[in-house]
Design an enzyme around this catalytic site. Structure first.
Site, mmCIF file in Angstrom:
data_model
loop_
_atom_site.group_PDB
_atom_site.id
_atom_site.type_symbol
_atom_site.label_atom_id
_atom_site.label_comp_id
_atom_site.label_asym_id
_atom_site.label_seq_id
_atom_site.Cartn_x
_atom_site.Cartn_y
_atom_site.Cartn_z
ATOM 1 N N ASP B 93 30.957 42.799 33.640
ATOM 2 C CA ASP B 93 32.128 42.052 34.244
ATOM 3 C C ASP B 93 31.697 41.259 35.298
ATOM 4 O O ASP B 93 30.662 41.118 35.787
ATOM 5 C CB ASP B 93 33.328 43.072 34.425
ATOM 6 C CG ASP B 93 33.087 43.659 35.750
ATOM 7 O OD1 ASP B 93 31.991 43.627 36.277
ATOM 8 O OD2 ASP B 93 33.684 44.916 36.037
ATOM 9 N N GLN B 191 44.205 34.082 31.798
ATOM 10 C CA GLN B 191 45.113 34.695 32.445
ATOM 11 C C GLN B 191 46.486 34.189 32.493
ATOM 12 O O GLN B 191 46.506 33.280 31.275
ATOM 13 C CB GLN B 191 44.621 34.593 34.248
ATOM 14 C CG GLN B 191 43.333 35.363 34.598
ATOM 15 C CD GLN B 191 43.640 36.708 34.380
ATOM 16 O OE1 GLN B 191 44.793 37.514 34.370
ATOM 17 N NE2 GLN B 191 42.422 37.736 34.534
ATOM 18 N N ASP B 268 37.147 47.283 26.104
ATOM 19 C CA ASP B 268 36.291 48.337 27.094
ATOM 20 C C ASP B 268 37.460 49.115 27.515
ATOM 21 O O ASP B 268 38.672 48.546 28.003
ATOM 22 C CB ASP B 268 35.537 47.597 28.080
ATOM 23 C CG ASP B 268 36.291 46.991 29.293
ATOM 24 O OD1 ASP B 268 36.667 47.731 30.178
ATOM 25 O OD2 ASP B 268 37.118 45.862 29.094
#
Lengths: 377, 377
Positions: B93, B191, B268
């Site tokens: 990340d 986002q 994840d």
């Protein structure tokens, strides 16, 4: 047909002994080191991984298992071997040592010990008869008598009581053990602190009663190594040659070599597992502290000549990182590394005794430790 | 010749997708679940054991590794794959999410984020350029852009800034990534919180820039599942069919099935590993709490039909004991059990999509969870 307990002495080299114990769950090559599986698990290790380090037998603690999950429960679940997925030999201690060191409000009488559980405050009683009953419920291959282990330094009267109680309880354990299923073994425990005369009295009395094996307890409880070795020099020759000799709770790699040199066949100790969880590795190069910043950039494994994957396949830099970051894998790898080193040491001693070169092995091994760790790259 | 990143879409079944990602360190079958290796280790698991559960790829956290042991150090030691003994694909990340959740005194500007380390108080700066540099030093196969992940519920201006900053940083990451060695991939991150319009704007702008893959961030941050699924319904159709779609930080087994049903390829989440360390198992029967006293005398394994040794070879009574006794082996076994179940679920979805029966698999799996755990014996 389950094999019965037996001990065969294959060879002596000086006082060091090479042998083999047969148990209902398989063979133990001696000199043997038993990893500690206190709560029915060797901390941080899968059982097949413990086996892969070369361990023939593990020790489990009666005190912890009697409190949780309880011996009757383990018996109903098919016994400790099945419970912890370890189909190989198991030795259980009697619980006496942990009662002394962990339990609160303990009270000793001739009858036994009463104490308060350190987990939930429940009162328990541990008598010689109950200690045997618990160990048989667990299904141990090798059962230990209940004894009183005295911390050193101790007064005359403490030492005297330790020997007296331990002998009285030895006899009661022997009688209680008559109900054991065939093939199981009961070991007596020599006490007497650092007093040669009491040690001799204790050993001779136990031998007169007759046990399947003989342990030396109450050592590595605060005394210097030379005191422990002096006691071994006194006591080991009094033990029957045709029975295993077990030095309880010992020790460092150096302790193991020195005790084997004095006729000891079996050991147990928390050092390799506990120190592993605290970032310390045992190795051919002596102890190595993985917390030390000198490892932070070191790409080399702890020992590239090791047969143990944990020792060979991870860099010192990675082990250092895991220990600093308090990662479980750090404790897992260092426990595996240490148990593998302890078993490598035992295997090395067995091979050396078989070849009649124990003295040379002892000297070479100590030279390796004395040279110290390999220097940084 | 190291293979370059690529994605092949093998088949669609409704909106669910079956595919395969190629990376410099091997193949990732999708839909894929990535176990979390925060500090260069999947907590409580050996790397070969992680692999044995069926994991093709793990995720490592840039924030933690930049603080300790440091990306320059890992690069000098040969990169993260070698450091953690995981020769298979790794996704890192960008560090942005953990800066927001873990670091103290963080300050966001158009330039980037400054923050104080939660370990030792040192001040750090994380810019889009540094986030890429760190991930390339680590040697990640799949690199994530730096983004600003806004917690929900959020104000209009917070959501607006999250989208604006994330897009500006996406472009800067793209430029910084031009120095990457051949074959590595860079993913952009959508986002926009729970606002459909902002999500669409974010997705369309990222697609116009062009990335190797597209992640959906800022979900599973406090909103109900139906909000998350509504956003997926909006966003996933806007993402290029020929690139992987990655839903970050998600989720429960039910989240995984519902997201795959909406065209997601990668996941994840800390749930299987973290819950495992706290005594909770995921299974075909739904979640099972091993702390519960009903397991104390249960000799049966968690699931005797499992291909995972941890699920099949240890009794519920033993798992219960280990969890109650706070033994490392309890956390180790339950982490392995949970990662194996998550991989079994992904494998089941892949097989179902290949056979054109994803809907049936989804229904059967949910029926299994709804029936609940098998009753005590």
């Amino acid at each position: 047909m389950v094999p019965a307990f037996s001990f065969r002495l294959h060879r002596r080299d000086g006082v060091a002994r090479l042998g083999e114990i047969e148990t209902p769950h398989g063979r133990v090559r001696t000199p043997a080191f038993m990893p500690i599986g206190t709560q029915a698990t060797v901390k941080g290790m899968y059982p097949d991984e413990v086996r892969a380090t070369g361990a023939d037998i593990v020790l489990a603690n009666t005190y912890h298992l009697m409190l949780r999950p309880g011996p009757e429960r383990i018996a109903a679940l098919g016994g400790l071997h099945k419970f912890m997925n370890w189909p190989h030999p198991i030795l259980t201690d009697s619980g006496g040592f942990q009662v002394m060191s962990l339990a609160a409000l303990r009270k000793i009488s001739d009858e036994g010990v009463t104490f308060r559980s350190h987990l939930d405050g429940t009162m328990y009683e541990l008598t010689p008869e109950r200690a045997i009953e618990i160990q048989l419920l667990l299904g141990a291959d090798i059962v230990m008598q209940l004894d009183e282990c005295v911390k050193l330094p101790a007064t005359e009267s403490e030492l005297a009581r330790g020997v007296r109680l331990s002998l009285a309880w030895a006899e009661r354990c022997r009688r209680a053990f008559e109900r054991a299923p065939p093939g199981r073994a009961l070991f007596g425990i020599v006490q007497g602190g650092d007093d040669d005369k009491r040690r001799q009295q204790s050993a001779r009395s136990l031998v007169a009663m007759g046990f399947d094996g003989y342990a030396i307890g109450g050592l590595a409880v605060g005394e210097p190594q030379d005191v422990m070795l002096r006691i071994l020099d006194e006591v080991a020759p009094l033990l029957p040659e045709r029975a295993p000799h077990y030095l309880m709770g010992v020790g460092t790699p150096d302790d193991l070599i020195e005790a084997v040199a004095r006729g000891i066949d079996m050991f147990d100790c928390v050092l390799p597992t506990r120190n592993g969880r605290h970032g310390l590795a045992f190795s051919r190069f002596g102890p190595v502290n993985l917390k030390n910043a000198r490892h932070a950039d070191d790409p080399r494994p702890l020992d590239d000549a090791s047969a143990c994957p944990a020792t060979r396949d991870y860099s010192r830099a990675y082990l250092h990182h895991l220990v600093k970051a308090n990662e479980m894998l750090g404790a897992m790898l260092l426990t595996a590394i240490n148990l593998a080193y302890y078993q490598e040491l035992m295997s090395g001693m067995r091979t050396a005794i078989a070849a009649g070169r124990f003295e040379a092995f002892r000297a070479e091994t100590k030279e390796g430790w004395a040279r110290g760790d390999i220097p940084p790259p």
